[in-house]
Design an enzyme around this catalytic site. Structure first.
Site, PDB file in Angstrom:
ATOM      1  N   GLU A   1       0.824  -1.220   0.000  1.00 21.94           N
ATOM      2  CA  GLU A   1       0.000   0.000   0.000  1.00 21.94           C
ATOM      3  C   GLU A   1       0.856   1.268   0.000  1.00 21.94           C
ATOM      4  OE1 GLU A   1      -3.050  -0.152  -0.716  1.00 21.94           O
ATOM      5  OE2 GLU A   1      -3.157  -2.323  -0.516  1.00 21.94           O
TER       6      GLU A   1
ATOM      7  N   HIS B   1       2.108   1.995  -3.472  1.00 21.62           N
ATOM      8  CA  HIS B   1       1.153   2.704  -4.337  1.00 21.62           C
ATOM      9  C   HIS B   1       1.263   4.216  -4.086  1.00 21.62           C
ATOM     10  CE1 HIS B   1      -1.159  -0.363  -6.376  1.00 21.62           C
ATOM     11  NE2 HIS B   1      -1.616  -0.935  -5.270  1.00 21.62           N
TER      12      HIS B   1
ATOM     13  N   GLU C   1      -0.221  -2.642 -10.038  1.00 17.96           N
ATOM     14  CA  GLU C   1      -0.190  -3.719  -9.032  1.00 17.96           C
ATOM     15  C   GLU C   1       1.193  -4.380  -8.985  1.00 17.96           C
ATOM     16  OE1 GLU C   1      -2.146  -4.540  -6.606  1.00 17.96           O
ATOM     17  OE2 GLU C   1      -3.420  -2.900  -7.244  1.00 17.96           O
TER      18      GLU C   1
END
Ligand code: ZN
Length: 271
Positions: free
Chosen positions: A136, A139, A198
């Site tokens: 996370e 990202h 991803e």
């Protein structure tokens, strides 16, 4: 005269659009800068925490905090290694556990992390949690959320950032924001990260967890647990055009040696 002014503004815009992301090495087409985006992020995060039940003082909440701090330290060490530590200067890291049975986690710009209690049975241990939080945070570091907003949405939010100081906010902006960062609980409303994003988050995440002293091999067992429990139904943040679990695990296996080698070069913080 007026024409020159417009050209001038456009030129300023181009400076932003040519900014190279220090962690991916890619040129990001970012219309708003972090200094414009972060006030909105911090405000949205604050609103989310007010509207949801934050778990504090438990062993699990402490675990989220501890793993989060180690991932933060790893991100700082990695960016320092890249000669880009100033990239994190406006980050205001936070790591909150919320009471929600959804299998979800996300990180908003500027290091604002939320882990849902529903993912803990799958993360199971610190290394599993580091897999999720590393992913996370990656990202966020790679600015993926901003990249999946439209230019118009970004400009709108940049303007909101300025307005935040005066307390300005709207339902519409909140919705754009929550969709871009994977906060929403409605699958239909999710804007998925692309397959490329991803893979990039998996790759950077493995490096971060390795620098933070967790064994990247553990990411494989985490994804196997995730595959076993979701059986066809992926959790929100991972509900993307992402590769199937089997493909993802194969990709991770291929990326692990490189992540370990890079972490050894950067330096492993916690042993
Ligand atoms: Zn993701």
């Amino acid at each position: 005269m007026k024409k020159h002014l417009i050209v001038g503004i456009f030129a300023v815009g181009l400076v932003y659009s040519c900014a190279t992301n220090p962690i991916t090495g890619k040129k990001n087409f970012n219309i708003v800068s972090n200094t414009e985006l972060f006030p909105t992020s911090f405000q949205q995060y604050g609103t989310f925490l007010k509207e949801n039940k934050v778990i504090t003082g438990t062993a699990e909440a402490k675990k989220v905090e501890t793993v989060g701090l180690r991932i933060k330290a790893a991100a700082e060490k990695y960016l320092t290694y890249l000669g880009q530590n100033q990239y994190l200067q406006d980050y205001r890291w936070e790591y909150k556990l919320i009471d929600n049975k959804e299998v979800n986690a996300w990180c908003m710009p500027g290091g604002k992390i939320v882990v849902y209690s529903g993912i803990l049975p799958i993360t199971k241990n610190d290394a599993g949690l580091a897999t999720v939080m590393g992913h996370e945070v990656s990202h966020a570091l790679a600015n993926h959320g901003a990249q999946r907003m439209s230019a118009a949405q970004l400009q709108q939010l940049g303007a909101v950032g300025v307005a935040v100081a005066t307390g300005g906010k709207s339902e519409e902006n909140q919705q754009i924001w929550q969709q871009a960062y994977g906060v929403t609980t409605q699958y239909g409303a999710m804007l998925p990260f692309s397959r490329g994003h991803e893979t990039e988050a998996d790759k950077i995440g493995l490096t971060l967890m390795a620098i933070a002293g967790y064994n990247p091999d553990e990411s494989i067992t985490f994804w196997q647990r995730m595959a076993a429990q979701s059986s066809g139904q992926a959790p929100p943040e991972f509900l993307s055009t992402h590769p199937s679990d089997a493909t993802r695990i194969a990709n991770l296996k291929a990326l692990i040696p490189e992540a370990k080698a890079l972490a050894a070069k950067v330096g492993i913080i916690y042993k």
